[in-house]
Design an enzyme around this catalytic site. Structure first.
Site, short mmCIF file in Angstrom:
data_model
loop_
_atom_site.label_atom_id
_atom_site.label_comp_id
_atom_site.label_asym_id
_atom_site.label_seq_id
_atom_site.Cartn_x
_atom_site.Cartn_y
_atom_site.Cartn_z
N THR A 96 21.66 23.30 21.73
CA THR A 96 20.62 24.02 20.99
C THR A 96 19.77 24.81 21.97
O THR A 96 19.87 24.64 23.19
CB THR A 96 19.71 23.05 20.22
OG1 THR A 96 18.99 22.24 21.18
CG2 THR A 96 20.51 22.15 19.28
N ASP A 139 2.34 20.47 11.17
CA ASP A 139 2.38 19.56 12.31
C ASP A 139 2.58 18.19 11.69
O ASP A 139 1.68 17.65 11.05
CB ASP A 139 1.07 19.63 13.09
CG ASP A 139 0.99 18.60 14.21
OD1 ASP A 139 1.86 17.70 14.28
OD2 ASP A 139 0.04 18.68 15.02
N TYR A 189 10.61 9.08 24.64
CA TYR A 189 11.37 9.68 23.53
C TYR A 189 12.30 8.65 22.90
O TYR A 189 12.33 8.48 21.67
CB TYR A 189 12.16 10.87 24.05
CG TYR A 189 12.99 11.57 23.00
CD1 TYR A 189 12.40 12.39 22.04
CD2 TYR A 189 14.37 11.41 22.95
CE1 TYR A 189 13.16 13.03 21.08
CE2 TYR A 189 15.15 12.05 21.99
CZ TYR A 189 14.53 12.86 21.06
OH TYR A 189 15.29 13.49 20.11
#
Length: 268
Positions: free
Chosen positions: A204, A73, A169
């Site tokens: 993707t 992570d 984002y």
């Protein structure tokens, strides 16, 4: 005089190098890990999904390459340190880092929680910093002659709005652009080059899930306009090729550059 095949191969290959690729169980990361191996690198395939990382590493080994799968992570400092140490010990150092792992769920600006905002920046911004810091520690110990190359994966949304519900984002990736430029200036003296790419639309597994209505995706925004992506959606290998270029001797005089690989979105 034409350039020889051997010269071309040496420019766009990374034989004997050790590459860490994060977020490499699928999509751009998977394509990059496999291309790095094809170009001669020993690859640490890193992902939160350990089984997925190990599966990609197994594909590389089956094709004759060298790779290991590792879990991390990237927002967790201890796990990033452990991952980097393990990669360096198992593969013989660190020469290339590709910061591809990212957190991408969308969120309405007015309804977004502080926790959602913080998680986005913890992975995309802090995670990029942590992976860079630990890789640079290894690269510095290896010496300036060996140097290193880091490629950060940003987004074209850091330069121009793309879709709605994406402010957290895009802002996290704008920070990645700033980290790229500033660190490139700081670590050039160590022979470490640091660049980034800004992908546009990429086909993707994750982007397909979003288009099908998952992860808070709202199909509105400039990039959704018909024909805005002049070359259409990219395949992961097209981004991996740009990443390999920035990690290879072919870009040896480039650092601090944030390169759009966006199918013409910025001129559309």
């Amino acid at each position: 005089m034409p350039i020889s095949d051997s010269t071309l191969r040496s420019l766009f290959a990374v034989p004997g190098k050790v590459a860490i690729v994060t977020g490499a169980a699928s999509g751009i990361g998977k394509a990059t890990a496999k291309l790095m191996a094809d170009a001669g690198a020993r690859v640490a395939v890193v992902d939160l999904d350990l089984a997925g990382a190990e599966a990609v590493a197994a594909e590389i080994v089956a094709a004759g390459g060298q790779a290991i799968g590792l879990e991390a992570d990237i927002s967790d400092e201890a796990r990033v340190k452990a991952m980097t140490t393990r990669a360096a010990e198992a593969l013989g150092g660190v020469d290339i880092l590709v910061n591809n792992a990212a957190y991408r769920p969308k969120a309405d600006f007015m309804e977004m929680s502080v926790e959602t905002w913080d998680r986005m920046h913890a992975v995309n911004t802090r995670g990029t910093f942590l992976c860079m810091r630990e890789a640079i520690r290894v690269m510095r110990r290896q010496g300036k002659e060996r140097g290193g190359a880091i490629v950060n994966i940003s987004t074209i949304g850091a330069a121009h709005p793309t879709i709605f519900n994406n402010t957290h984002y895009d802002s996290s990736k704008s920070a990645v652009n700033g980290i790229t430029r500033t660190s490139a200036a700081e670590f050039a003296a160590d022979g470490i080059r640091i660049n980034a790419i800004m992908p546009g639309g990429v086909d993707t597994e994750g982007s397909r899930r979003m288009r099908e209505g998952g992860m808070g995706f709202d199909p509105k925004g400039p990039i959704m306009m018909p024909g805005r992506l002049l070359l259409g959606s990219a395949q992961p290998i097209q981004l991996a090729s740009a990443i390999l270029f920035l990690a290879s001797p072919a870009s040896s005089y480039m650092t601090g550059h944030v390169m759009a690989v966006d199918g013409g979105y910025m001129v559309g």
